[in-house]
Design a protein around this motif. Structure first.
Motif, PDB file in Angstrom:
ATOM      1  N   LEU A  31      -2.469  16.243 -42.489  1.00 40.82           N
ATOM      2  CA  LEU A  31      -3.365  16.251 -43.637  1.00 40.82           C
ATOM      3  C   LEU A  31      -4.445  15.229 -43.320  1.00 40.82           C
ATOM      4  CD1 LEU A  31      -4.145  17.225 -46.453  1.00 40.82           C
ATOM      5  CD2 LEU A  31      -2.686  15.404 -47.403  1.00 40.82           C
ATOM      6  N   GLU A  32      -5.611  15.699 -42.888  1.00 44.96           N
ATOM      7  CA  GLU A  32      -6.586  14.794 -42.278  1.00 44.96           C
ATOM      8  C   GLU A  32      -8.018  15.144 -42.663  1.00 44.96           C
ATOM      9  OE1 GLU A  32      -5.444  15.510 -38.240  1.00 44.96           O
ATOM     10  OE2 GLU A  32      -6.905  17.122 -37.959  1.00 44.96           O
ATOM     11  N   ARG A  33      -8.817  14.091 -42.684  1.00 42.09           N
ATOM     12  CA  ARG A  33     -10.272  14.225 -42.798  1.00 42.09           C
ATOM     13  C   ARG A  33     -10.855  14.135 -41.405  1.00 42.09           C
ATOM     14  NH1 ARG A  33     -12.986  15.712 -47.325  1.00 42.09           N
ATOM     15  NH2 ARG A  33     -14.740  14.459 -46.536  1.00 42.09           N
ATOM     16  N   PHE A  34     -11.904  14.882 -41.175  1.00 42.30           N
ATOM     17  CA  PHE A  34     -12.533  14.859 -39.856  1.00 42.30           C
ATOM     18  C   PHE A  34     -14.045  14.821 -40.016  1.00 42.30           C
ATOM     19  CE2 PHE A  34     -12.093  19.387 -40.838  1.00 42.30           C
ATOM     20  CZ  PHE A  34     -13.369  19.891 -40.559  1.00 42.30           C
ATOM     21  N   GLY A  35     -14.668  14.268 -39.000  1.00 45.13           N
ATOM     22  CA  GLY A  35     -16.127  14.239 -38.921  1.00 45.13           C
ATOM     23  C   GLY A  35     -16.537  14.390 -37.471  1.00 45.13           C
ATOM     24  N   GLY A  36     -17.598  15.195 -37.249  1.00 44.91           N
ATOM     25  CA  GLY A  36     -17.972  15.439 -35.868  1.00 44.91           C
ATOM     26  C   GLY A  36     -19.392  15.913 -35.730  1.00 44.91           C
ATOM     27  N   ASP A  37     -19.609  16.778 -34.736  1.00 46.51           N
ATOM     28  CA  ASP A  37     -20.945  17.222 -34.397  1.00 46.51           C
ATOM     29  C   ASP A  37     -21.548  18.102 -35.492  1.00 46.51           C
ATOM     30  OD1 ASP A  37     -20.488  15.926 -32.035  1.00 46.51           O
ATOM     31  OD2 ASP A  37     -19.850  17.734 -30.959  1.00 46.51           O
ATOM     32  N   ASP A  38     -20.751  18.953 -36.102  1.00 46.90           N
ATOM     33  CA  ASP A  38     -21.297  19.915 -37.058  1.00 46.90           C
ATOM     34  C   ASP A  38     -21.293  19.362 -38.488  1.00 46.90           C
ATOM     35  OD1 ASP A  38     -21.643  21.689 -34.976  1.00 46.90           O
ATOM     36  OD2 ASP A  38     -19.671  22.619 -35.253  1.00 46.90           O
ATOM     37  N   ALA A  39     -20.111  19.080 -39.028  1.00 50.80           N
ATOM     38  CA  ALA A  39     -20.016  18.638 -40.410  1.00 50.80           C
ATOM     39  C   ALA A  39     -18.677  17.953 -40.623  1.00 50.80           C
ATOM     40  CB  ALA A  39     -20.174  19.827 -41.370  1.00 50.80           C
ATOM     41  N   ASP A  40     -18.548  17.348 -41.802  1.00 50.48           N
ATOM     42  CA  ASP A  40     -17.285  16.729 -42.165  1.00 50.48           C
ATOM     43  C   ASP A  40     -16.443  17.751 -42.915  1.00 50.48           C
ATOM     44  OD1 ASP A  40     -18.349  14.473 -41.065  1.00 50.48           O
ATOM     45  OD2 ASP A  40     -18.933  13.588 -42.984  1.00 50.48           O
ATOM     46  N   GLY A  41     -15.119  17.518 -42.862  1.00 50.30           N
ATOM     47  CA  GLY A  41     -14.268  18.477 -43.549  1.00 50.30           C
ATOM     48  C   GLY A  41     -12.841  17.974 -43.695  1.00 50.30           C
ATOM     49  N   GLY A  51      -4.885  25.477 -42.511  1.00 52.72           N
ATOM     50  CA  GLY A  51      -6.227  25.879 -42.939  1.00 52.72           C
ATOM     51  C   GLY A  51      -7.237  24.770 -42.720  1.00 52.72           C
ATOM     52  N   GLU A  52      -8.500  25.089 -43.088  1.00 54.73           N
ATOM     53  CA  GLU A  52      -9.594  24.147 -42.865  1.00 54.73           C
ATOM     54  C   GLU A  52     -10.702  24.434 -43.873  1.00 54.73           C
ATOM     55  OE1 GLU A  52     -10.789  23.190 -38.717  1.00 54.73           O
ATOM     56  OE2 GLU A  52     -12.753  23.977 -39.340  1.00 54.73           O
ATOM     57  N   ARG A  53     -11.250  23.345 -44.404  1.00 56.94           N
ATOM     58  CA  ARG A  53     -12.379  23.435 -45.334  1.00 56.94           C
ATOM     59  C   ARG A  53     -13.523  22.580 -44.794  1.00 56.94           C
ATOM     60  NH1 ARG A  53     -11.909  25.342 -50.492  1.00 56.94           N
ATOM     61  NH2 ARG A  53     -13.494  23.844 -51.247  1.00 56.94           N
ATOM     62  N   VAL A  54     -14.752  23.149 -44.846  1.00 55.73           N
ATOM     63  CA  VAL A  54     -15.950  22.459 -44.377  1.00 55.73           C
ATOM     64  C   VAL A  54     -17.034  22.631 -45.430  1.00 55.73           C
ATOM     65  CG1 VAL A  54     -17.719  22.289 -42.584  1.00 55.73           C
ATOM     66  CG2 VAL A  54     -15.355  22.847 -41.976  1.00 55.73           C
ATOM     67  N   GLY A  55     -17.595  21.481 -45.878  1.00 56.51           N
ATOM     68  CA  GLY A  55     -18.676  21.545 -46.860  1.00 56.51           C
ATOM     69  C   GLY A  55     -18.264  22.227 -48.144  1.00 56.51           C
ATOM     70  N   SER A 111      -8.647  19.345 -43.027  1.00 53.26           N
ATOM     71  CA  SER A 111      -7.748  20.336 -42.438  1.00 53.26           C
ATOM     72  C   SER A 111      -6.310  19.944 -42.740  1.00 53.26           C
ATOM     73  CB  SER A 111      -7.970  20.461 -40.930  1.00 53.26           C
ATOM     74  OG  SER A 111      -7.645  19.237 -40.267  1.00 53.26           O
ATOM     75  N   TRP A 112      -5.430  20.927 -42.665  1.00 49.52           N
ATOM     76  CA  TRP A 112      -4.020  20.693 -42.964  1.00 49.52           C
ATOM     77  C   TRP A 112      -3.141  21.659 -42.171  1.00 49.52           C
ATOM     78  CZ3 TRP A 112      -7.400  23.211 -46.198  1.00 49.52           C
ATOM     79  CH2 TRP A 112      -7.092  24.528 -46.514  1.00 49.52           C
ATOM     80  N   GLU A 113      -1.910  21.257 -41.983  1.00 50.68           N
ATOM     81  CA  GLU A 113      -0.861  22.096 -41.401  1.00 50.68           C
ATOM     82  C   GLU A 113       0.473  21.607 -41.943  1.00 50.68           C
ATOM     83  OE1 GLU A 113       1.107  23.514 -37.122  1.00 50.68           O
ATOM     84  OE2 GLU A 113      -0.613  22.163 -37.162  1.00 50.68           O
ATOM     85  N   ALA A 114       1.280  22.527 -42.461  1.00 50.42           N
ATOM     86  CA  ALA A 114       2.554  22.165 -43.067  1.00 50.42           C
ATOM     87  C   ALA A 114       3.576  23.252 -42.785  1.00 50.42           C
ATOM     88  CB  ALA A 114       2.398  21.947 -44.574  1.00 50.42           C
ATOM     89  N   GLN A 115       4.845  22.869 -42.881  1.00 50.49           N
ATOM     90  CA  GLN A 115       5.944  23.823 -42.729  1.00 50.49           C
ATOM     91  C   GLN A 115       7.139  23.328 -43.515  1.00 50.49           C
ATOM     92  OE1 GLN A 115       8.160  23.752 -38.883  1.00 50.49           O
ATOM     93  NE2 GLN A 115       6.494  22.414 -38.175  1.00 50.49           N
ATOM     94  N   ALA A 116       7.980  24.284 -43.900  1.00 58.43           N
ATOM     95  CA  ALA A 116       9.212  23.963 -44.618  1.00 58.43           C
ATOM     96  C   ALA A 116      10.263  24.990 -44.242  1.00 58.43           C
ATOM     97  CB  ALA A 116       8.968  23.969 -46.126  1.00 58.43           C
ATOM     98  N   TRP A 117      11.517  24.552 -44.251  1.00 60.10           N
ATOM     99  CA  TRP A 117      12.607  25.490 -43.996  1.00 60.10           C
ATOM    100  C   TRP A 117      13.827  25.081 -44.795  1.00 60.10           C
ATOM    101  CZ3 TRP A 117      16.997  23.222 -42.242  1.00 60.10           C
ATOM    102  CH2 TRP A 117      16.901  22.062 -41.480  1.00 60.10           C
ATOM    103  N   ILE A 118      14.690  26.064 -45.032  1.00 57.27           N
ATOM    104  CA  ILE A 118      15.950  25.841 -45.714  1.00 57.27           C
ATOM    105  C   ILE A 118      16.986  26.771 -45.091  1.00 57.27           C
ATOM    106  CG2 ILE A 118      15.372  27.510 -47.538  1.00 57.27           C
ATOM    107  CD1 ILE A 118      17.059  25.779 -49.451  1.00 57.27           C
ATOM    108  N   GLY A 119      18.207  26.269 -44.890  1.00 56.94           N
ATOM    109  CA  GLY A 119      19.264  27.083 -44.293  1.00 56.94           C
ATOM    110  C   GLY A 119      20.279  26.236 -43.562  1.00 56.94           C
ATOM    111  N   GLY A 120      21.067  26.901 -42.729  1.00 52.96           N
ATOM    112  CA  GLY A 120      22.101  26.238 -41.956  1.00 52.96           C
ATOM    113  C   GLY A 120      21.736  26.149 -40.493  1.00 52.96           C
ATOM    114  N   ASP A 121      22.762  25.935 -39.658  1.00 51.11           N
ATOM    115  CA  ASP A 121      22.508  25.804 -38.225  1.00 51.11           C
ATOM    116  C   ASP A 121      22.105  27.131 -37.590  1.00 51.11           C
ATOM    117  OD1 ASP A 121      23.105  23.156 -38.388  1.00 51.11           O
ATOM    118  OD2 ASP A 121      25.182  23.356 -37.724  1.00 51.11           O
ATOM    119  N   LEU A 122      22.539  28.248 -38.149  1.00 51.39           N
ATOM    120  CA  LEU A 122      22.275  29.549 -37.533  1.00 51.39           C
ATOM    121  C   LEU A 122      21.132  30.297 -38.199  1.00 51.39           C
ATOM    122  CD1 LEU A 122      25.914  30.831 -36.912  1.00 51.39           C
ATOM    123  CD2 LEU A 122      24.374  29.715 -35.302  1.00 51.39           C
ATOM    124  N   ASN A 123      21.023  30.241 -39.497  1.00 53.27           N
ATOM    125  CA  ASN A 123      20.040  31.037 -40.226  1.00 53.27           C
ATOM    126  C   ASN A 123      19.167  30.129 -41.083  1.00 53.27           C
ATOM    127  OD1 ASN A 123      21.196  33.845 -39.579  1.00 53.27           O
ATOM    128  ND2 ASN A 123      22.958  32.783 -40.450  1.00 53.27           N
TER     129      ASN A 123
END
Length: 343
Positions: free
Chosen positions: A146-156, A178-182, A158-170
């Motif tokens: 979950l981060e803010r970025f700034g670079g050559d084009d614009a500031d924005g 995703g990403e948002r700019v401006g 971005s995020w990446e997340a995951q979740a899981w539920i279950g046991g050792d086999l299943n």
């Protein structure tokens, strides 16, 4: 009268032989052997047979035995203590005689009773106490980026997340990025997957992916693998089959280097492939995008860690052409700052 003259001769010979035998036995007793050859038990074998040979001289007449050497000063005589000394001059212990019987101290004083069924039942735990670990249900929610970025084009953002539920086999997986700019969402997708363990540290996943942007909503069938490769590389490789025969693939590789117990450097590489051109979404066939990042985080706790880093992305082939036609650069570098958390 001839018989009376010859009788003294045999009698004299017998007296001489008896006197010689008595003198010989007296010599052995004086040498320190209180037992004569006739009194020595046949079963008491000496630990040094060569010493018996010294006294008995098998094959020689009794009267031909060699005489013992004179006693040395300070010793009581050339007794068996000099002839029967073993290695190092120690007198052999009386227990060296081969009797064939074990010492009485080696035998158990109290016999050990054989185990009974009651003893075995008391030693074994009931089977119901051993619960199978693979039957337990666990869960994890990981906000990897979950981060803010700034670079050559614009500031924005971005995020990446995951979740899981279950046991050792299943497991049931939920992943998204995703990403948002401006203030505008450039890309966003979410995946719902079922995972099944196929090897130690590896799960096979199958499910659905839904893209929100770019180019409007679109659905894909997803299947792939995720796990820990040799040398502790975290790998997620997923292929997608979409509407109208569209195909795509995404490969993500991460590695964590512990600089200290809490300071961790994480290189990351992401590659995107497409089966054919899609001008409406700005996607070309083949390798479309490659993103390489380097993030340095500090874990105040294992569950929360802020980080800073740098990310370099590059477009290839027709994807680069579509981006340049839209007024965007084919590549760029940006600085990032964010947090990583899990619970």
């Amino acid at each position: 009268m001839k018989a009376n003259t010859s009788a003294p001769a045999p009698l004299a010979v017998g007296l001489l032989l008896s006197f010689a035998a008595v003198a010989q036995d007296h010599r052995h007793v004086h040498a320190g052997h209180p037992q004569t050859r006739q009194e020595r038990p046949a079963s008491a074998a000496s630990p040094h047979p060569q010493h018996h040979h010294r006294h008995e001289h098998a094959g020689s007449p009794p009267g031909d035995e060699p005489t013992q050497p004179p006693a040395e000063p300070g010793r009581s005589g050339p007794s068996a203590h000099g002839d029967h000394r073993g290695h190092g001059g120690a007198v052999p212990h009386a227990g060296h005689a081969a009797t064939g019987d074990a010492p009485a101290a080696a035998l158990p004083r109290t016999p050990i009773p054989p185990p009974t069924d009651a003893d075995r039942a008391a030693a074994a735990k009931p089977a119901s106490r051993h619960a199978a670990h693979d039957g337990a249900i666990h869960s994890l929610v990981l906000l990897d980026r979950l981060e803010r970025f700034g670079g050559d084009d614009a500031d924005g953002l971005s995020w990446e997340a995951q979740a899981w539920i279950g046991g050792d086999l299943n497991k049931l997986w939920l992943r998204g990025e995703g990403e948002r700019v401006g203030g505008h969402t450039e890309s966003a997708d979410v995946e719902l997957l079922y995972g099944r363990a196929i090897a130690p540290w590896w799960d096979a996943v199958v499910g659905l992916r839904h893209d929100f942007e770019p180019g409007g909503p679109q659905d894909y069938a997803a299947f792939g693998v995720t796990g820990l490769a040799p040398y502790k590389f975290e790998v997620a490789a997923t292929a997608y089959l979409g509407e109208s025969g569209r195909t795509a693939a995404r490969i993500e590789v991460e590695y964590e280097t512990l600089l200290t117990n809490r300071l961790i450097l994480q290189p990351r590489l992401e590659l995107e492939f497409n089966g054919r051109d899609d001008p409406g979404r700005g996607i070309g066939s083949g390798l479309g995008m490659a993103e390489a990042g380097l993030r340095l985080r500090y874990e105040f706790s294992r569950r929360f860690a802020p980080y800073v880093g740098v990310v370099r992305e590059h477009a290839f082939g027709r994807t680069a052409d579509f981006r340049e036609a839209a007024g965007e650069g084919a590549d760029g570098t940006r600085w990032v700052a964010g947090v990583r958390a899990w619970f």
